[in-house]
Enzyme design. Structure first.
Site, mmCIF file in Angstrom:
data_model
loop_
_atom_site.group_PDB
_atom_site.id
_atom_site.type_symbol
_atom_site.label_atom_id
_atom_site.label_comp_id
_atom_site.label_asym_id
_atom_site.label_seq_id
_atom_site.Cartn_x
_atom_site.Cartn_y
_atom_site.Cartn_z
ATOM 1 N N CYS A 175 -5.091 -3.406 3.201
ATOM 2 C CA CYS A 175 -4.814 -3.021 4.581
ATOM 3 C C CYS A 175 -6.006 -3.218 5.521
ATOM 4 C CB CYS A 175 -4.292 -1.586 4.600
ATOM 5 S SG CYS A 175 -3.372 -1.157 6.102
ATOM 6 N N GLU A 234 0.847 -1.183 0.000
ATOM 7 C CA GLU A 234 0.000 0.000 0.000
ATOM 8 C C GLU A 234 0.890 1.243 0.000
ATOM 9 O OE1 GLU A 234 -3.852 1.661 2.503
ATOM 10 O OE2 GLU A 234 -2.289 0.588 3.592
ATOM 11 N N LYS A 251 -10.045 0.799 -2.338
ATOM 12 C CA LYS A 251 -10.163 0.403 -0.932
ATOM 13 C C LYS A 251 -11.533 0.784 -0.376
ATOM 14 C CE LYS A 251 -7.600 0.839 3.438
ATOM 15 N NZ LYS A 251 -6.424 1.492 4.073
#
Length: 277
Positions: free
Chosen positions: A166, A53, A126
């Site tokens: 994440c 990321e 995301k």
């Protein structure tokens, strides 16, 4: 989300790799570090390579990523990823990069994927945005990032791959939407505080419950902006066993995506077939 291709044959095993980095505020320097790590992984025979990321930038301030955000499909970061995938003839999963959002003050935190010909085959934005406060340590991704909404998986000759980033790791329902897949990829910049407590546990849980491999690739160390990321990039097999890991600093994690292992695990313990909800 793209449905599995009926023509796909899950017969090819492949070496997979995570390229752990400690990115800084200068995009050119970060691309050079990424190029070095990808070349090392490809030289060892990796066919699928993932970056962390925010691999192109870990800025000195939250707004720095907005300054370097790119239009979808155009820009030096995306051109670098396409060219690097083609150069090494690999499937390259570009960690996450800042792309334009509807809000001019924000970005989309996006994973973009390129095939061995350098063609983009997938984009994932995301969905879950990190928020955390403990003492003086505070993060609020929603202040500078616009959330995505669609799960994404795609097919390769080496199996079906599900994408996440994440903080998504804490939401198992996302991975149930993706299942069944052969590989889950998790580029991350987990904080040292949360990573030390939860990173490994969550990764192994996602591998076990989805009976697939997990390729987790983190930022790993002290950054120029003062932030410390957990690193501990790893490959986890469908039984929850850690195949390889890198605790801190730049480096490559390498392991085999073995379809025999996936098939045996699912045959011995057919939990995916036993799902009710």
């Amino acid at each position: 989300m793209n449905p599995p291709s009926p023509e796909r044959q899950k017969t090819e095993n492949a070496l997979i790799a995570a390229v752990q980095l400690v990115s800084g505020p200068r995009v050119a320097d970060n691309l050079a570090a990424a190029a070095h790590g990808v070349a090392e992984a490809a030289a060892q025979g990796a066919r699928i390579v993932a970056l962390p990321e925010y691999f192109p930038i870990m800025g000195m301030a939250e707004g720095d990523k907005v300054k370097v955000r790119e239009v979808d499909g155009h820009g030096p970061i995306q051109e670098f990823l396409a060219a690097t995938a083609k150069q090494h003839g690999i499937w390259l999963i570009g960690g996450s990069i800042p792309l334009e959002a509807k809000d001019a003050a924000k970005v989309m935190n996006s994973t973009v994927v390129y095939d061995p010909a350098g063609q983009r085959v997938a984009r994932y934005d995301k969905i879950h945005l990190f928020g955390f406060q403990k003492g003086l340590e505070r993060y609020d991704e929603a202040a500078s990032i616009e959330a995505g909404s669609e799960p994404v998986a795609f097919d390769t000759p080496y199996g079906r791959i599900g994408l996440s980033i994440c903080y998504d790791l804490r939401f198992p329902e996302l991975y149930r939407r993706l299942a069944p897949v052969d590989l889950i990829v998790v580029p991350a910049a987990f904080t040292e505080t949360t990573g030390r407590a939860h990173w490994e546990i969550l990764l192994r849980a996602r591998a076990i419950e989805n009976q697939c491999y997990v390729l987790a690739v983190g930022q790993g160390g002290k950054h120029e902006n003062g932030r410390e990321t957990h690193g501990n990039s790893m490959i986890v097999d469908p039984w929850g066993t850690i195949v390889d890991r890198k605790l801190k600093g730049p480096g490559v994690v390498l392991g085999l995506l073995d379809h025999g292992c996936i098939a045996e695990t699912r045959a011995n313990l057919p939990a995916l077939k036993h799902r009710v909800l």
